[in-house]
Design a protein around this motif. Sequence first.
Motif, PDB file in Angstrom:
ATOM      1  N   ALA A   1       7.932  -8.012  -1.377  1.00 44.08           N
ATOM      2  CA  ALA A   1       7.226  -6.727  -1.465  1.00 44.08           C
ATOM      3  C   ALA A   1       8.119  -5.675  -2.118  1.00 44.08           C
ATOM      4  N   ILE A   2       9.370  -5.629  -1.724  1.00 44.39           N
ATOM      5  CA  ILE A   2      10.321  -4.670  -2.290  1.00 44.39           C
ATOM      6  C   ILE A   2      10.527  -4.943  -3.777  1.00 44.39           C
TER       7      ILE A   2
ATOM      8  N   ILE B   1      12.018   0.694  -2.361  1.00 46.22           N
ATOM      9  CA  ILE B   1      11.611   0.826  -0.963  1.00 46.22           C
ATOM     10  C   ILE B   1      12.650   0.137  -0.091  1.00 46.22           C
ATOM     11  N   LYS B   2      13.059   0.806   0.959  1.00 48.40           N
ATOM     12  CA  LYS B   2      13.972   0.211   1.928  1.00 48.40           C
ATOM     13  C   LYS B   2      13.163  -0.662   2.897  1.00 48.40           C
ATOM     14  N   PRO B   3      13.738  -1.764   3.370  1.00 48.81           N
ATOM     15  CA  PRO B   3      13.004  -2.639   4.295  1.00 48.81           C
ATOM     16  C   PRO B   3      12.451  -1.898   5.512  1.00 48.81           C
ATOM     17  N   GLU B   4      13.198  -0.936   6.016  1.00 51.34           N
ATOM     18  CA  GLU B   4      12.743  -0.207   7.206  1.00 51.34           C
ATOM     19  C   GLU B   4      11.585   0.749   6.905  1.00 51.34           C
ATOM     20  N   ASP B   5      11.298   0.968   5.628  1.00 47.91           N
ATOM     21  CA  ASP B   5      10.180   1.833   5.249  1.00 47.91           C
ATOM     22  C   ASP B   5       8.892   1.053   4.993  1.00 47.91           C
TER      23      ASP B   5
ATOM     24  N   TRP C   1       9.750   6.135  -0.340  1.00 43.56           N
ATOM     25  CA  TRP C   1      10.397   5.330  -1.360  1.00 43.56           C
ATOM     26  C   TRP C   1      11.183   6.272  -2.257  1.00 43.56           C
ATOM     27  N   GLU C   2      12.012   5.693  -3.102  1.00 36.60           N
ATOM     28  CA  GLU C   2      12.759   6.478  -4.087  1.00 36.60           C
ATOM     29  C   GLU C   2      12.159   6.234  -5.460  1.00 36.60           C
TER      30      GLU C   2
ATOM     31  N   ILE D   1       0.871  -1.163   0.000  1.00 41.85           N
ATOM     32  CA  ILE D   1       0.000   0.000   0.000  1.00 41.85           C
ATOM     33  C   ILE D   1       0.911   1.216   0.000  1.00 41.85           C
ATOM     34  N   LEU D   2       1.102   1.810  -1.168  1.00 39.55           N
ATOM     35  CA  LEU D   2       1.891   3.034  -1.251  1.00 39.55           C
ATOM     36  C   LEU D   2       0.954   4.196  -0.907  1.00 39.55           C
TER      37      LEU D   2
END
Length: 132
Positions: free
Chosen positions: A42-43, A54-58, A83-84, A3-4
């Motif tokens: 997911a990433i 997306i970084k795992p911590e995000d 995310w970038e 879910i972005l």
Amino acid sequence: YVILMRDGKTLLSRRLNTGYEDGNYGLVAGHVEDNESVTQAAIREAKEEAGVDIKPEDLKVVTTMHRRQDDIRVDFFFVAYAWEGEPTNMEPNVCSDLSWFPLDNLPANIIPYIKHALECSQKGIIYSEWGW
């Protein structure tokens, strides 16, 4: 499922040529591959489908669903607020639209269990069952 979220809106993709829920909106999602964690999947799917990193911590798991439809599944729904990259339809052969929708004004043609998952995530319901 990813879910972005941005500015109170979520990114939805309209399915095309998949043979499942074509013409309806869902989330960035996919299956876990061999030797891959749910987070890693997911990433990877976010990159493959929407072109974002997306970084795992995000990523934060917001709800889980035990679902029965054509088969039986356990679905993990992550939310990301950071995310970038700018989300872009990276798979136009299976996605006819990638758009932002306010959570209080989702499209009528959203996949029903996806709508349920989004409602659960907003209400803090961490586990639900669908289709039983």
